[in-house]
Scaffold this motif. Structure first.
Motif, PDB file in Angstrom:
ATOM      1  N   ASN A  53      -3.234  18.801 -18.156  1.00 43.29           N
ATOM      2  CA  ASN A  53      -3.478  17.399 -18.519  1.00 43.29           C
ATOM      3  C   ASN A  53      -4.108  17.272 -19.906  1.00 43.29           C
ATOM      4  O   ASN A  53      -3.867  16.303 -20.616  1.00 43.29           O
ATOM      5  CB  ASN A  53      -4.385  16.722 -17.480  1.00 43.29           C
ATOM      6  CG  ASN A  53      -3.632  16.411 -16.197  1.00 43.29           C
ATOM      7  OD1 ASN A  53      -2.411  16.427 -16.171  1.00 43.29           O
ATOM      8  ND2 ASN A  53      -4.374  16.149 -15.137  1.00 43.29           N
ATOM      9  N   VAL A  82       5.684  15.601 -18.930  1.00 44.09           N
ATOM     10  CA  VAL A  82       5.044  16.269 -17.805  1.00 44.09           C
ATOM     11  C   VAL A  82       5.873  16.079 -16.538  1.00 44.09           C
ATOM     12  O   VAL A  82       6.342  14.985 -16.256  1.00 44.09           O
ATOM     13  CB  VAL A  82       3.624  15.710 -17.560  1.00 44.09           C
ATOM     14  CG1 VAL A  82       2.935  16.492 -16.448  1.00 44.09           C
ATOM     15  CG2 VAL A  82       2.801  15.752 -18.840  1.00 44.09           C
ATOM     16  N   PHE A  84       5.058  16.241 -12.761  1.00 40.32           N
ATOM     17  CA  PHE A  84       3.824  16.291 -11.990  1.00 40.32           C
ATOM     18  C   PHE A  84       4.003  16.972 -10.642  1.00 40.32           C
ATOM     19  O   PHE A  84       5.084  17.017 -10.082  1.00 40.32           O
ATOM     20  CB  PHE A  84       3.287  14.874 -11.770  1.00 40.32           C
ATOM     21  CG  PHE A  84       2.758  14.252 -13.034  1.00 40.32           C
ATOM     22  CD1 PHE A  84       1.488  14.539 -13.478  1.00 40.32           C
ATOM     23  CD2 PHE A  84       3.547  13.389 -13.779  1.00 40.32           C
ATOM     24  CE1 PHE A  84       0.990  13.967 -14.638  1.00 40.32           C
ATOM     25  CE2 PHE A  84       3.061  12.813 -14.943  1.00 40.32           C
ATOM     26  CZ  PHE A  84       1.776  13.110 -15.375  1.00 40.32           C
ATOM     27  N   LEU A  88       6.150  11.752  -8.343  1.00 40.99           N
ATOM     28  CA  LEU A  88       5.815  10.345  -8.495  1.00 40.99           C
ATOM     29  C   LEU A  88       6.872   9.593  -9.281  1.00 40.99           C
ATOM     30  O   LEU A  88       6.700   9.280 -10.444  1.00 40.99           O
ATOM     31  CB  LEU A  88       4.451  10.200  -9.144  1.00 40.99           C
ATOM     32  CG  LEU A  88       3.388  10.185  -8.069  1.00 40.99           C
ATOM     33  CD1 LEU A  88       2.026  10.462  -8.627  1.00 40.99           C
ATOM     34  CD2 LEU A  88       3.396   8.858  -7.335  1.00 40.99           C
ATOM     35  N   LEU A  89       7.972   9.338  -8.594  1.00 43.90           N
ATOM     36  CA  LEU A  89       8.974   8.476  -9.193  1.00 43.90           C
ATOM     37  C   LEU A  89       8.528   7.051  -8.952  1.00 43.90           C
ATOM     38  O   LEU A  89       7.675   6.796  -8.121  1.00 43.90           O
ATOM     39  CB  LEU A  89      10.323   8.721  -8.520  1.00 43.90           C
ATOM     40  CG  LEU A  89      10.780  10.171  -8.532  1.00 43.90           C
ATOM     41  CD1 LEU A  89      12.065  10.311  -7.747  1.00 43.90           C
ATOM     42  CD2 LEU A  89      10.972  10.659  -9.956  1.00 43.90           C
ATOM     43  N   ARG A 149      14.048  13.197 -15.682  1.00 45.50           N
ATOM     44  CA  ARG A 149      13.275  12.146 -16.343  1.00 45.50           C
ATOM     45  C   ARG A 149      12.483  12.715 -17.516  1.00 45.50           C
ATOM     46  O   ARG A 149      12.420  12.126 -18.586  1.00 45.50           O
ATOM     47  CB  ARG A 149      12.345  11.528 -15.288  1.00 45.50           C
ATOM     48  CG  ARG A 149      11.329  10.578 -15.826  1.00 45.50           C
ATOM     49  CD  ARG A 149      10.625   9.869 -14.708  1.00 45.50           C
ATOM     50  NE  ARG A 149       9.552  10.657 -14.133  1.00 45.50           N
ATOM     51  CZ  ARG A 149       8.696  10.200 -13.213  1.00 45.50           C
ATOM     52  NH1 ARG A 149       8.820   8.986 -12.747  1.00 45.50           N
ATOM     53  NH2 ARG A 149       7.754  10.966 -12.740  1.00 45.50           N
TER      54      ARG A 149
END
Lengths: 251, 259
Positions: A53, A82, A84, A88-89, A149
């Motif tokens: 991070n 990043v 993750f 977390l879409l 993404r």
């Protein structure tokens, strides 16, 4: 020439509401060269995500700094994408819309966007699922969307935070091969965090081994096993033994 | 799946029939209440049909009353939602606004909606404005609370994702925080709609010259329990329709099957 990423004497101290201090990173320094696949490996729960991070610019180092191509990192940006740990879409967007999102933010027109997103959806093997919502696809597929993404921002560096930690073993092996295939097609600098020694050896050009709390660099080893690698190759096994022994000694 | 649904409908219909039968037995067959106090289902149904076209004893047909109540509810509701959404968003997204407004808001929202009725009737009389104002207060508070918590719960990592992609603060508000707060908003919209509907009846019972609450009030004072029950059933039916309409809207707007 300067390295792609240079982490210099980074220290991170968390202070909670009662004023208790918790040092998670201590004097961490290493560098990552262009197009290198570097795995940050450590056994504990301590510091690795924080380190990633900090490189991403999402958290600030207490001391020290991170340079990207010689310039100090001061915030998040599309040059350091990043992937993750928690998948977390955006649940209200379809697969296609999730992948397109970064290009939409940049104001790219919709036809070019669709074409570009389509390319990466193909690359991660998700064609036919463009119109599905995240709730309709499996964990492995969601992480593929997460990877597509991230690639869409055309990052200089891909930061991957235990992306396969939540997947079952079978899917995990599959995704490791996918990551290797994808990163050989789309050459990128990758920093990959894991607490799984096999995953580290399987993927890495170089492994940065971290100690447990407070985390610091224990060893920096180049892995020059030929690819494709095999989990049961004698050299692979002896490396694994060597790294495990190193950590045990430290403990 | 289809078989299960069919079974569910069958049970629902069975329950309604059972309810009507018990009602019928209590009122018309055993006559457990003093004569005339509990009219049976047949009598109520007849009054219902009759009330569709007669204006006695309260000066309006059933449709007239429904229209009067709905008009007030919708005016108060729409203004309440229209004002509540931006207020809640501002409070949730801009810390200084939150710091300034929250203390007053938190105090005011502990006052129950019906407690506003006396003071509003003093200010605005007993007409449409007064009742719409009461509805407004209820709906506004509910909407603010829900969109506020909806935006506050936005996942930090989702905000990070947008930041990495280079999105600005306003972009993140509209493309991440608001969409992710939609399920909360709809819960709020549904709750405040039923509260608004309850509120209007209370307001009309206390101070009004038309509407379903008023109709019930007049029927009660004239000793027409059948009309009171007609009013109650109508209130229930309209409430159910309004909720259904919002649920349909929710299915359209809340994408990706989130719950």
């Amino acid at each position: 020439m300067s390295s792609m990423i240079e982490v210099k004497n980074v220290r991170k101290l968390f202070v909670n509401e009662e004023g208790e201090k918790n040092e998670v990173l201590k004097n961490v320094s290493f560098h990552v060269d262009k197009n290198e696949f570097v795995v940050i490996f450590g056994p504990g729960q301590c510091g690795k995500t924080t380190l990633l991070n900090i490189i991403a610019g999402l958290e600030e180092a207490t001391d020290g700094e991170v340079l990207k191509m010689g310039e100090t990192v001061s915030g998040p940006g599309p040059d350091r994408a990043v992937v993750f740990q928690d998948i977390l879409l955006f649940p209200w967007l379809t697969v296609m819309q999730n992948v397109e999102y970064s290009m939409k933010v940049r104001g790219m027109d919709s036809r070019m966007r669709r074409e570009e997103a389509g390319k990466y959806i193909d690359l991660v093997g998700l064609n036919g699922f463009e119109k599905a919502y995240p709730v309709q696809i499996s964990g492995g597929m969601k992480q593929r969307v997460g990877i597509a993404r991230a690639y869409c921002t055309k990052p200089d560096v891909m930061l991957m935070d235990e992306p396969f930690g939540a997947l079952d073993a079978q899917t995990r092996y599959l995704m490791q091969d996918e990551v290797i295939r994808i990163s050989s097609t789309e050459k990128r600098t990758v920093v990959f965090v894991t607490n799984n020694v096999e995953e580290a050896i399987y993927l890495a050009d170089r492994i940065i081994i971290m100690t447990d709390c407070p985390s610091t660099v224990l060893k920096d080893i180049k892995i020059d096993l030929p690819r494709p690698r095999s989990y049961v190759d004698p050299e692979f096994l002896s490396l694994r033994k060597e790294i495990s022994a190193m950590l045990n000694r430290k403990r | 799946m289809r078989k299960k649904e069919f079974k569910y409908y069958l049970i629902s219909i069975g329950t309604i029939i059972l309810f009507l039968v018990v009602w019928y037995l209590l009122s018309d067959v055993f006559q457990v209440f003093r004569k005339g106090m509990l009219p049976g289902p047949v009598k109520v149904a007849r009054s219902f049909v009759e009330k569709l076209s007669t204006k006695t004893p309260d000066g309006n047909t059933l449709f007239g009353h429904i229209g009067a109540s709905l008009k007030v509810v919708l005016i108060g509701y729409i203004i309440g939602v229209a004002a509540g959404i931006p207020s809640g968003v501002l409070m949730a997204w801009y810390q200084p606004v939150d710091d300034m407004v929250r203390p007053v808001f938190d105090f005011l929202r502990t006052i129950p909606g019906v407690a506003w009725i006396p003071v509003v009737t003093v200010w605005l009389g007993i007409g449409l404005k007064a009742k719409a104002a009461i509805i407004f207060v209820n709906v506004f508070v509910g909407t603010v609370v829900n969109i506020y918590s909806g935006i506050k719960q936005t996942n930090e990592v989702q905000i990070w994702v947008a930041q990495i992609f280079g999105a600005g603060r306003l972009e993140i508000l509209f493309k991440v925080a608001l969409p992710s707060s939609l399920p909360y908003l709809f819960t709020g919209l549904k709750v405040s709609l039923s509260m608004a509907w309850l509120g209007i009846v209370a307001a009309e019972l206390l101070a009004s010259q038309s509407g379903l609450g008023y109709m019930i009030q007049v029927a009660r004072s004239l000793g027409r329990p059948d009309l009171v029950i007609v009013g109650m059933l109508t209130i229930g039916l309209i409430g159910a329709f309004l909720t259904m309409a919002l649920e349909m809207a929710e299915r359209v707007f809340v994408k990706g099957n989130r719950k």
